[in-house]
Design a protein around this motif. Structure first.
Motif, PDB file in Angstrom:
ATOM      1  N   ARG A  25       0.839  -1.204   0.000  1.00 38.02           N
ATOM      2  CA  ARG A  25       0.000   0.000   0.000  1.00 38.02           C
ATOM      3  C   ARG A  25       0.876   1.257   0.000  1.00 38.02           C
ATOM      4  NH1 ARG A  25      -3.398  -0.351   5.166  1.00 38.02           N
ATOM      5  NH2 ARG A  25      -1.359  -0.967   5.957  1.00 38.02           N
ATOM      6  N   THR A  26       0.221   2.408  -0.074  1.00 41.82           N
ATOM      7  CA  THR A  26       0.953   3.677  -0.048  1.00 41.82           C
ATOM      8  C   THR A  26       1.547   3.909   1.339  1.00 41.82           C
ATOM      9  OG1 THR A  26      -0.952   4.976   0.663  1.00 41.82           O
ATOM     10  CG2 THR A  26      -0.641   4.694  -1.735  1.00 41.82           C
ATOM     11  N   ARG A  27       2.476   4.807   1.418  1.00 37.08           N
ATOM     12  CA  ARG A  27       3.117   5.131   2.708  1.00 37.08           C
ATOM     13  C   ARG A  27       2.080   5.599   3.721  1.00 37.08           C
ATOM     14  NH1 ARG A  27       6.995   3.532   5.633  1.00 37.08           N
ATOM     15  NH2 ARG A  27       7.845   5.068   7.048  1.00 37.08           N
ATOM     16  N   GLY A  28       1.132   6.419   3.283  1.00 39.59           N
ATOM     17  CA  GLY A  28       0.083   6.909   4.181  1.00 39.59           C
ATOM     18  C   GLY A  28      -0.767   5.785   4.739  1.00 39.59           C
ATOM     19  N   GLU A  29      -1.143   4.849   3.878  1.00 40.04           N
ATOM     20  CA  GLU A  29      -1.921   3.695   4.331  1.00 40.04           C
ATOM     21  C   GLU A  29      -1.111   2.880   5.333  1.00 40.04           C
ATOM     22  OE1 GLU A  29      -4.730   2.153   0.752  1.00 40.04           O
ATOM     23  OE2 GLU A  29      -2.591   2.287   0.261  1.00 40.04           O
ATOM     24  N   PHE A  30       0.154   2.671   5.011  1.00 43.60           N
ATOM     25  CA  PHE A  30       1.037   1.899   5.885  1.00 43.60           C
ATOM     26  C   PHE A  30       1.164   2.556   7.259  1.00 43.60           C
ATOM     27  CE2 PHE A  30       5.344   0.835   7.453  1.00 43.60           C
ATOM     28  CZ  PHE A  30       5.287  -0.549   7.421  1.00 43.60           C
ATOM     29  N   MET A  31       1.334   3.871   7.271  1.00 46.08           N
ATOM     30  CA  MET A  31       1.501   4.602   8.524  1.00 46.08           C
ATOM     31  C   MET A  31       0.228   4.584   9.371  1.00 46.08           C
ATOM     32  SD  MET A  31       4.626   5.328   8.558  1.00 46.08           S
ATOM     33  CE  MET A  31       4.732   6.398   9.978  1.00 46.08           C
ATOM     34  N   SER A  32      -0.918   4.401   8.749  1.00 46.97           N
ATOM     35  CA  SER A  32      -2.172   4.367   9.509  1.00 46.97           C
ATOM     36  C   SER A  32      -2.409   3.010  10.163  1.00 46.97           C
ATOM     37  CB  SER A  32      -3.352   4.752   8.623  1.00 46.97           C
ATOM     38  OG  SER A  32      -3.600   3.742   7.672  1.00 46.97           O
ATOM     39  N   GLY A  33      -1.563   2.036   9.873  1.00 44.85           N
ATOM     40  CA  GLY A  33      -1.654   0.712  10.475  1.00 44.85           C
ATOM     41  C   GLY A  33      -1.157  -0.345   9.523  1.00 44.85           C
ATOM     42  N   HIS A  34      -0.410  -1.317  10.048  1.00 43.25           N
ATOM     43  CA  HIS A  34       0.118  -2.393   9.224  1.00 43.25           C
ATOM     44  C   HIS A  34       0.383  -3.624  10.085  1.00 43.25           C
ATOM     45  CE1 HIS A  34       3.598  -0.091  10.703  1.00 43.25           C
ATOM     46  NE2 HIS A  34       4.163  -1.276  10.826  1.00 43.25           N
ATOM     47  N   ILE A  35       0.645  -4.739   9.440  1.00 41.29           N
ATOM     48  CA  ILE A  35       0.965  -5.972  10.144  1.00 41.29           C
ATOM     49  C   ILE A  35       2.380  -5.850  10.700  1.00 41.29           C
ATOM     50  CG2 ILE A  35       1.306  -8.464   9.916  1.00 41.29           C
ATOM     51  CD1 ILE A  35      -0.780  -8.405   7.633  1.00 41.29           C
ATOM     52  N   LYS A  36       2.527  -6.208  11.965  1.00 41.20           N
ATOM     53  CA  LYS A  36       3.815  -6.106  12.642  1.00 41.20           C
ATOM     54  C   LYS A  36       4.898  -6.858  11.868  1.00 41.20           C
ATOM     55  CE  LYS A  36       6.075  -6.939  17.034  1.00 41.20           C
ATOM     56  NZ  LYS A  36       5.970  -7.513  18.364  1.00 41.20           N
ATOM     57  N   GLY A  37       6.008  -6.185  11.634  1.00 40.60           N
ATOM     58  CA  GLY A  37       7.140  -6.788  10.931  1.00 40.60           C
ATOM     59  C   GLY A  37       7.147  -6.556   9.435  1.00 40.60           C
ATOM     60  N   ALA A  38       6.104  -5.923   8.906  1.00 40.96           N
ATOM     61  CA  ALA A  38       6.019  -5.699   7.457  1.00 40.96           C
ATOM     62  C   ALA A  38       6.899  -4.533   7.020  1.00 40.96           C
ATOM     63  CB  ALA A  38       4.582  -5.426   7.041  1.00 40.96           C
ATOM     64  N   SER A  39       7.458  -4.670   5.831  1.00 42.39           N
ATOM     65  CA  SER A  39       8.135  -3.570   5.148  1.00 42.39           C
ATOM     66  C   SER A  39       7.107  -2.930   4.236  1.00 42.39           C
ATOM     67  CB  SER A  39       9.287  -4.095   4.293  1.00 42.39           C
ATOM     68  OG  SER A  39      10.224  -4.772   5.075  1.00 42.39           O
ATOM     69  N   ASN A  40       7.350  -1.701   3.847  1.00 44.07           N
ATOM     70  CA  ASN A  40       6.422  -1.013   2.953  1.00 44.07           C
ATOM     71  C   ASN A  40       7.100  -0.747   1.617  1.00 44.07           C
ATOM     72  OD1 ASN A  40       5.066   2.284   2.639  1.00 44.07           O
ATOM     73  ND2 ASN A  40       4.012   0.409   2.157  1.00 44.07           N
ATOM     74  N   ILE A  41       6.546  -1.330   0.555  1.00 46.81           N
ATOM     75  CA  ILE A  41       7.003  -1.062  -0.807  1.00 46.81           C
ATOM     76  C   ILE A  41       5.749  -0.721  -1.612  1.00 46.81           C
ATOM     77  CG2 ILE A  41       8.182  -1.951  -2.841  1.00 46.81           C
ATOM     78  CD1 ILE A  41       9.656  -3.947  -1.020  1.00 46.81           C
ATOM     79  N   ASP A  42       5.583   0.554  -1.916  1.00 43.21           N
ATOM     80  CA  ASP A  42       4.378   1.075  -2.557  1.00 43.21           C
ATOM     81  C   ASP A  42       4.252   0.592  -4.002  1.00 43.21           C
ATOM     82  OD1 ASP A  42       2.338   2.642  -3.696  1.00 43.21           O
ATOM     83  OD2 ASP A  42       3.024   4.490  -2.740  1.00 43.21           O
ATOM     84  N   PHE A  43       3.173  -0.119  -4.287  1.00 38.10           N
ATOM     85  CA  PHE A  43       2.901  -0.649  -5.621  1.00 38.10           C
ATOM     86  C   PHE A  43       2.902   0.446  -6.685  1.00 38.10           C
ATOM     87  CE2 PHE A  43      -0.301  -1.706  -8.911  1.00 38.10           C
ATOM     88  CZ  PHE A  43       0.304  -2.824  -9.460  1.00 38.10           C
ATOM     89  N   PHE A  44       2.461   1.653  -6.320  1.00 40.50           N
ATOM     90  CA  PHE A  44       2.317   2.736  -7.294  1.00 40.50           C
ATOM     91  C   PHE A  44       3.628   3.456  -7.603  1.00 40.50           C
ATOM     92  CE2 PHE A  44      -2.112   2.657  -5.508  1.00 40.50           C
ATOM     93  CZ  PHE A  44      -2.692   2.098  -6.624  1.00 40.50           C
ATOM     94  N   GLN A  45       4.744   2.998  -7.042  1.00 38.52           N
ATOM     95  CA  GLN A  45       6.012   3.691  -7.237  1.00 38.52           C
ATOM     96  C   GLN A  45       6.826   3.197  -8.431  1.00 38.52           C
ATOM     97  OE1 GLN A  45       6.893   6.560  -5.640  1.00 38.52           O
ATOM     98  NE2 GLN A  45       4.786   6.338  -4.949  1.00 38.52           N
ATOM     99  N   GLY A  46       6.223   2.391  -9.279  1.00 38.12           N
ATOM    100  CA  GLY A  46       6.844   1.983 -10.553  1.00 38.12           C
ATOM    101  C   GLY A  46       8.225   1.392 -10.422  1.00 38.12           C
ATOM    102  N   SER A  47       9.236   2.105 -10.952  1.00 40.16           N
ATOM    103  CA  SER A  47      10.600   1.567 -10.959  1.00 40.16           C
ATOM    104  C   SER A  47      11.159   1.410  -9.551  1.00 40.16           C
ATOM    105  CB  SER A  47      11.519   2.438 -11.818  1.00 40.16           C
ATOM    106  OG  SER A  47      11.569   3.747 -11.298  1.00 40.16           O
ATOM    107  N   ALA A  48      10.756   2.264  -8.619  1.00 40.12           N
ATOM    108  CA  ALA A  48      11.212   2.133  -7.229  1.00 40.12           C
ATOM    109  C   ALA A  48      10.639   0.852  -6.614  1.00 40.12           C
ATOM    110  CB  ALA A  48      10.797   3.352  -6.410  1.00 40.12           C
ATOM    111  N   PHE A  49       9.419   0.495  -7.002  1.00 40.96           N
ATOM    112  CA  PHE A  49       8.796  -0.748  -6.552  1.00 40.96           C
ATOM    113  C   PHE A  49       9.644  -1.938  -7.004  1.00 40.96           C
ATOM    114  CE2 PHE A  49       5.973  -4.338  -7.565  1.00 40.96           C
ATOM    115  CZ  PHE A  49       5.271  -4.500  -6.386  1.00 40.96           C
ATOM    116  N   ARG A  50       9.965  -1.964  -8.277  1.00 41.58           N
ATOM    117  CA  ARG A  50      10.778  -3.058  -8.820  1.00 41.58           C
ATOM    118  C   ARG A  50      12.170  -3.089  -8.191  1.00 41.58           C
ATOM    119  NH1 ARG A  50       9.214  -5.925 -13.104  1.00 41.58           N
ATOM    120  NH2 ARG A  50       7.277  -5.361 -14.140  1.00 41.58           N
ATOM    121  N   ALA A  51      12.767  -1.927  -8.012  1.00 40.47           N
ATOM    122  CA  ALA A  51      14.110  -1.855  -7.428  1.00 40.47           C
ATOM    123  C   ALA A  51      14.119  -2.386  -5.997  1.00 40.47           C
ATOM    124  CB  ALA A  51      14.627  -0.417  -7.471  1.00 40.47           C
TER     125      ALA A  51
END
Length: 114
Positions: free
Chosen positions: A40-66
């Motif tokens: 999810r987006t960084r904002g969604e992640f910051m509003s709550g996430h599963i403990k231990g998860a990393s955040n890699i935003d699907f909408f970030q294109g090449s940064a997502f792949r990298a």
């Protein structure tokens, strides 16, 4: 070709992707250190996430792949989004990138918190 197969053409997930219900997903990620990623987006992640998860935003294109290129392709990868839609799209991309085992949370984070 039936109307249903026409409408849902291309909807099947690759064999490397499995959709897990909440309890199976919870059990799998509780067994130790796993590659757990919230797409999810960084904002969604910051509003709550599963403990231990990393955040890699699907909408970030090449940064997502990298970011995913730094993870181990031969180790199980657990992903989720808000509802399951983005994570299924991400799962297809990740299989194309060479990931061998991708597990997605059925219904996404919204069912995790009920």
């Amino acid at each position: 070709m039936s109307l249903l197969s026409f409408l849902f053409k291309g909807q099947a997930l690759p064999d490397q992707v499995q959709i897990l219900d909440r309890e199976d997903y919870k059990m799998a990620i509780s067994k130790g250190k796993v590659q757990l990623v919230d797409v999810r987006t960084r904002g969604e992640f910051m509003s709550g996430h599963i403990k231990g998860a990393s955040n890699i935003d699907f909408f970030q294109g090449s940064a997502f792949r990298a970011a995913f290129s730094k993870l181990k392709k031969d180790k199980p990868l657990y992903i989720y989004c808000q509802s399951g839609n983005r994570s299924q799209k991400a799962a297809r991309m990740l299989v194309d990138m060479g990931f061998q085992e991708v597990y997605d949370l059925r219904g996404g984070y919204r069912i995790w918190t009920y």
